[in-house]
Scaffold this motif. Sequence first.
Motif, mmCIF file in Angstrom:
data_model
loop_
_atom_site.group_PDB
_atom_site.id
_atom_site.type_symbol
_atom_site.label_atom_id
_atom_site.label_comp_id
_atom_site.label_asym_id
_atom_site.label_seq_id
_atom_site.Cartn_x
_atom_site.Cartn_y
_atom_site.Cartn_z
ATOM 1 N N SER A 8 0.808 -1.224 0.000
ATOM 2 C CA SER A 8 0.000 0.000 0.000
ATOM 3 C C SER A 8 0.838 1.270 0.000
ATOM 4 C CB SER A 8 -0.921 0.017 1.214
ATOM 5 O OG SER A 8 -0.151 -0.022 2.402
ATOM 6 N N ASN A 9 1.890 1.306 0.806
ATOM 7 C CA ASN A 9 2.610 2.572 0.955
ATOM 8 C C ASN A 9 4.062 2.522 0.522
ATOM 9 O OD1 ASN A 9 3.861 1.142 3.003
ATOM 10 N ND2 ASN A 9 2.874 2.264 4.672
ATOM 11 N N GLY A 10 4.513 1.352 0.094
ATOM 12 C CA GLY A 10 5.881 1.243 -0.395
ATOM 13 C C GLY A 10 6.948 1.229 0.669
ATOM 14 N N ASP A 11 6.537 1.125 1.927
ATOM 15 C CA ASP A 11 7.525 1.074 2.997
ATOM 16 C C ASP A 11 8.390 -0.162 2.834
ATOM 17 O OD1 ASP A 11 8.479 2.019 5.753
ATOM 18 O OD2 ASP A 11 7.913 -0.064 6.150
ATOM 19 N N THR A 12 9.707 0.014 2.971
ATOM 20 C CA THR A 12 10.619 -1.093 2.711
ATOM 21 C C THR A 12 11.498 -1.426 3.910
ATOM 22 O OG1 THR A 12 12.353 0.354 1.829
ATOM 23 C CG2 THR A 12 10.747 -0.525 0.260
ATOM 24 N N TYR A 13 11.986 -2.644 3.867
ATOM 25 C CA TYR A 13 12.994 -3.131 4.823
ATOM 26 C C TYR A 13 14.004 -3.942 4.028
ATOM 27 C CZ TYR A 13 15.192 -6.571 7.850
ATOM 28 O OH TYR A 13 16.115 -7.382 8.459
ATOM 29 N N VAL A 14 15.267 -3.750 4.350
ATOM 30 C CA VAL A 14 16.335 -4.530 3.732
ATOM 31 C C VAL A 14 17.246 -5.029 4.840
ATOM 32 C CG1 VAL A 14 18.258 -4.505 2.117
ATOM 33 C CG2 VAL A 14 16.208 -3.179 1.617
ATOM 34 N N ALA A 15 17.589 -6.294 4.798
ATOM 35 C CA ALA A 15 18.426 -6.883 5.837
ATOM 36 C C ALA A 15 19.825 -6.277 5.826
ATOM 37 C CB ALA A 15 18.522 -8.396 5.635
#
Length: 120
Positions: free
Chosen positions: A54-61
């Motif tokens: 929905s909002n494009g919020d991201t997480y990357v390890a």
Amino acid sequence: QVRLVESGGGLVQAGDSLRLSCTVSGRIFSTYVMGWFRQTPGKEREYIARIIWSNGDTYVADSVKGRFTISRDDATSTVALQMNSLKPEDTATYYCACKSQMRTSVWNWWGQGTQVTVSS
């Protein structure tokens, strides 16, 4: 029902870039979360990135931060994993996955995987 199909894997040299795509079909709700995982034989599956539809919020390890980015394209219903400065240790089968909401730990749908091999 959600269907996920990965593409873009291959054999590259260390330092090269590769872009994986996950084509999503079926009904996607705004709460859905898309993720990328990778696995090598004999090792546990590693969670490397996710994006909230929905909002494009991201997480990357941390293991790939600064080299990998995740993005989505609403128009084509695809989720991409851009991988730069690849290292031999990035060699793995990469899987796209989807879960219905952030607060659940269960990833409901999985793709078949795409192989990435990085030679030194």
